[in-house]
Design a protein around this motif. Structure first.
Motif, PDB file in Angstrom:
ATOM      1  N   ARG A  33       0.840  -1.197   0.000  1.00 43.70           N
ATOM      2  CA  ARG A  33       0.000   0.000   0.000  1.00 43.70           C
ATOM      3  C   ARG A  33       0.874   1.246   0.000  1.00 43.70           C
ATOM      4  N   GLU A  34       0.362   2.262  -0.655  1.00 47.67           N
ATOM      5  CA  GLU A  34       1.052   3.548  -0.642  1.00 47.67           C
ATOM      6  C   GLU A  34       0.035   4.661  -0.479  1.00 47.67           C
ATOM      7  N   HIS A  35       0.504   5.766   0.069  1.00 44.11           N
ATOM      8  CA  HIS A  35      -0.317   6.967   0.165  1.00 44.11           C
ATOM      9  C   HIS A  35      -0.079   7.808  -1.081  1.00 44.11           C
ATOM     10  N   VAL A  36      -1.153   8.183  -1.736  1.00 44.74           N
ATOM     11  CA  VAL A  36      -1.084   9.082  -2.883  1.00 44.74           C
ATOM     12  C   VAL A  36      -1.457  10.477  -2.380  1.00 44.74           C
ATOM     13  N   LEU A  37      -0.547  11.422  -2.519  1.00 45.64           N
ATOM     14  CA  LEU A  37      -0.736  12.746  -1.932  1.00 45.64           C
ATOM     15  C   LEU A  37      -1.394  13.702  -2.918  1.00 45.64           C
ATOM     16  N   PRO A  38      -2.140  14.674  -2.418  1.00 44.35           N
ATOM     17  CA  PRO A  38      -2.788  15.648  -3.305  1.00 44.35           C
ATOM     18  C   PRO A  38      -1.777  16.486  -4.068  1.00 44.35           C
ATOM     19  N   THR A  39      -2.074  16.723  -5.328  1.00 44.52           N
ATOM     20  CA  THR A  39      -1.205  17.553  -6.184  1.00 44.52           C
ATOM     21  C   THR A  39      -1.879  18.837  -6.642  1.00 44.52           C
ATOM     22  N   GLY A  40      -3.192  18.936  -6.438  1.00 43.49           N
ATOM     23  CA  GLY A  40      -3.939  20.057  -7.002  1.00 43.49           C
ATOM     24  C   GLY A  40      -4.429  19.766  -8.406  1.00 43.49           C
ATOM     25  N   ALA A  57      -9.570   1.961   2.642  1.00 41.31           N
ATOM     26  CA  ALA A  57     -10.074   2.939   3.601  1.00 41.31           C
ATOM     27  C   ALA A  57      -8.982   3.404   4.551  1.00 41.31           C
ATOM     28  N   GLY A  58      -7.946   2.603   4.750  1.00 36.61           N
ATOM     29  CA  GLY A  58      -6.858   2.958   5.661  1.00 36.61           C
ATOM     30  C   GLY A  58      -5.643   2.096   5.412  1.00 36.61           C
ATOM     31  N   ASP A  59      -4.716   2.114   6.360  1.00 29.84           N
ATOM     32  CA  ASP A  59      -3.461   1.395   6.199  1.00 29.84           C
ATOM     33  C   ASP A  59      -3.510  -0.036   6.711  1.00 29.84           C
ATOM     34  N   ALA A  60      -4.498  -0.360   7.535  1.00 26.13           N
ATOM     35  CA  ALA A  60      -4.581  -1.697   8.136  1.00 26.13           C
ATOM     36  C   ALA A  60      -5.846  -2.401   7.665  1.00 26.13           C
ATOM     37  N   GLY A  61      -5.814  -3.724   7.717  1.00 23.13           N
ATOM     38  CA  GLY A  61      -6.987  -4.505   7.341  1.00 23.13           C
ATOM     39  C   GLY A  61      -7.000  -4.844   5.869  1.00 23.13           C
ATOM     40  N   PRO A  62      -7.671  -5.944   5.496  1.00 21.40           N
ATOM     41  CA  PRO A  62      -7.646  -6.405   4.116  1.00 21.40           C
ATOM     42  C   PRO A  62      -8.671  -5.743   3.209  1.00 21.40           C
ATOM     43  N   GLU A  63      -9.613  -5.027   3.798  1.00 18.27           N
ATOM     44  CA  GLU A  63     -10.698  -4.491   2.989  1.00 18.27           C
ATOM     45  C   GLU A  63     -10.166  -3.457   1.995  1.00 18.27           C
ATOM     46  N   GLY A  64     -10.715  -3.519   0.810  1.00 19.31           N
ATOM     47  CA  GLY A  64     -10.352  -2.565  -0.217  1.00 19.31           C
ATOM     48  C   GLY A  64     -11.507  -2.423  -1.186  1.00 19.31           C
ATOM     49  N   ARG A  65     -11.440  -1.417  -2.029  1.00 18.34           N
ATOM     50  CA  ARG A  65     -12.502  -1.193  -3.010  1.00 18.34           C
ATOM     51  C   ARG A  65     -11.891  -1.220  -4.401  1.00 18.34           C
ATOM     52  N   VAL A  66     -12.420  -2.069  -5.247  1.00 18.39           N
ATOM     53  CA  VAL A  66     -11.942  -2.166  -6.625  1.00 18.39           C
ATOM     54  C   VAL A  66     -12.565  -1.038  -7.440  1.00 18.39           C
ATOM     55  N   LEU A  67     -11.725  -0.264  -8.115  1.00 16.97           N
ATOM     56  CA  LEU A  67     -12.196   0.856  -8.906  1.00 16.97           C
ATOM     57  C   LEU A  67     -12.454   0.478 -10.361  1.00 16.97           C
ATOM     58  N   GLY A  68     -11.757  -0.537 -10.854  1.00 20.61           N
ATOM     59  CA  GLY A  68     -11.844  -0.888 -12.263  1.00 20.61           C
ATOM     60  C   GLY A  68     -10.505  -0.681 -12.941  1.00 20.61           C
ATOM     61  N   HIS A  69     -10.501  -0.788 -14.259  1.00 14.88           N
ATOM     62  CA  HIS A  69      -9.256  -0.691 -15.018  1.00 14.88           C
ATOM     63  C   HIS A  69      -9.023   0.694 -15.629  1.00 14.88           C
ATOM     64  N   ALA A  70     -10.018   1.557 -15.601  1.00 12.41           N
ATOM     65  CA  ALA A  70      -9.858   2.898 -16.164  1.00 12.41           C
ATOM     66  C   ALA A  70     -10.654   3.877 -15.311  1.00 12.41           C
ATOM     67  N   ARG A  82      -3.725   3.322  -1.744  1.00  8.12           N
ATOM     68  CA  ARG A  82      -4.014   2.458  -2.881  1.00  8.12           C
ATOM     69  C   ARG A  82      -3.046   1.287  -2.921  1.00  8.12           C
ATOM     70  N   GLU A  83      -3.406   0.287  -3.710  1.00 12.04           N
ATOM     71  CA  GLU A  83      -2.522  -0.850  -3.930  1.00 12.04           C
ATOM     72  C   GLU A  83      -1.487  -0.484  -4.984  1.00 12.04           C
ATOM     73  N   ALA A  84      -0.227  -0.798  -4.709  1.00 11.29           N
ATOM     74  CA  ALA A  84       0.858  -0.546  -5.653  1.00 11.29           C
ATOM     75  C   ALA A  84       1.756  -1.772  -5.708  1.00 11.29           C
ATOM     76  N   GLY A  85       2.697  -1.754  -6.634  1.00 11.61           N
ATOM     77  CA  GLY A  85       3.670  -2.839  -6.712  1.00 11.61           C
ATOM     78  C   GLY A  85       3.202  -4.078  -7.430  1.00 11.61           C
ATOM     79  N   VAL A  86       2.053  -4.015  -8.123  1.00  7.39           N
ATOM     80  CA  VAL A  86       1.555  -5.173  -8.856  1.00  7.39           C
ATOM     81  C   VAL A  86       2.073  -5.139 -10.291  1.00  7.39           C
TER      82      VAL A  86
END
Length: 273
Positions: A33-40, A57-70, A82-86
């Motif tokens: 997981r990584e934090h994506v910071l606001p850029t404006g 929703a946070g840094d702990a726990g397995p729950e996540g929300r799939v957004l899709g591919h686009a 968000r999930e990264a490193g895949v």
């Protein structure tokens, strides 16, 4: 493997940066997981190989929300996880204020703080774009395909109002909201409404994001003391800066430094914890 560059001149009023990645031997077991910071800025991201984009929703726990591919990501005042490193092939764009109207036919405030599936905005064109990208031979090719599609989608006669552009320039040079409204030539109320439509945020909130981005630039310079970073970015003191930074990034300035992120706005949570 990451490639990035500014777009062709015709797009530069709407797109700050194009980017594309190739798997380069990464595996799903390396996901983190990584934090994506606001850029404006708003973001556009398309992934045509690998798992769909996922946020948490946070840094702990397995729950996540799939957004899709686009997806299209709206502007924010605080980080999201968000999930990264895949292993995935992806491309996207960092969008300038005013791009929401030009590319999606809606004001930026309609996307603030959330993600929207691209097919809800572009319909079948989102699928056509993904099909083209699947034929990309490398990240540079993906950048060219992405650029061509954005040019096709760009609505004629759209662009940032000169008054909003003047107000933005004032804020970017450290001006107060009152200065920005004056520079725009609008009444304060009219300026705020137009500014929200173009950027997704009120002028004061946008100025806060700009200030935190300035602080990130200071943190990235080796050997710079935190107190000096805080002062240069306009904070009252280091403690004030640290509180604001944590709310913005989800980590303290010291944790950000320990994480040593390859990209300032993408902080690996495990490394920063």
């Amino acid at each position: 493997m990451l490639a990035s560059r500014p777009p062709v001149p015709q797009l530069r009023s709407f797109v700050r940066l194009l980017w594309a990645t190739a798997p380069a031997g990464a595996t799903g077991s390396g996901a983190f997981r990584e934090h994506v910071l606001p850029t404006g800025c708003m973001h556009l991201a398309l992934r045509w190989s690998g798992p769909p984009l996922r946020v948490y929703a946070g840094d702990a726990g397995p729950e996540g929300r799939v957004l899709g591919h686009a997806v299209v990501g709206g502007v924010r005042t605080s980080f999201y996880a968000r999930e990264a490193g895949v292993a995935a092939a992806s491309a996207g764009a960092l969008l300038e204020p005013g791009a929401a109207r030009a590319l999606f036919g809606a004001g930026a405030q309609e996307f603030t703080g959330r993600h929207e599936a691209l097919d809800n905005l572009w319909g079948r064109d989102a699928g056509f774009c993904m099909e083209r990208l699947q034929a990309a031979t490398d990240p540079a090719h993906a950048l060219a395909l992405m650029e061509a599609f954005l040019l096709e989608r760009l609505a004629p006669g759209t662009g940032l109002h000169p008054g909003v552009a003047a107000g933005l320039a004032s804020l970017r040079h450290g001006g107060r909201v009152e200065d920005a409204a004056r520079a725009s030539g609008f009444s304060h109320r009219h300026f705020v409404a137009r500014f929200r439509d173009a950027t997704g945020l009120a002028p004061k909130a946008h100025a806060r994001v700009l200030r935190m981005q300035s602080a990130l630039g200071g943190l990235a310079r080796p050997g710079t003391a935190l107190a000096d970073v805080a002062l240069a970015a306009g904070f009252a003191d280091q403690a004030h800066f640290s509180r604001e930074f944590r709310a913005f990034a989800g980590v303290t300035p010291t944790q950000w430094l320990l994480a040593r992120p390859l990209h300032p706005n993408h902080v690996p949570v495990a490394a920063a914890a």
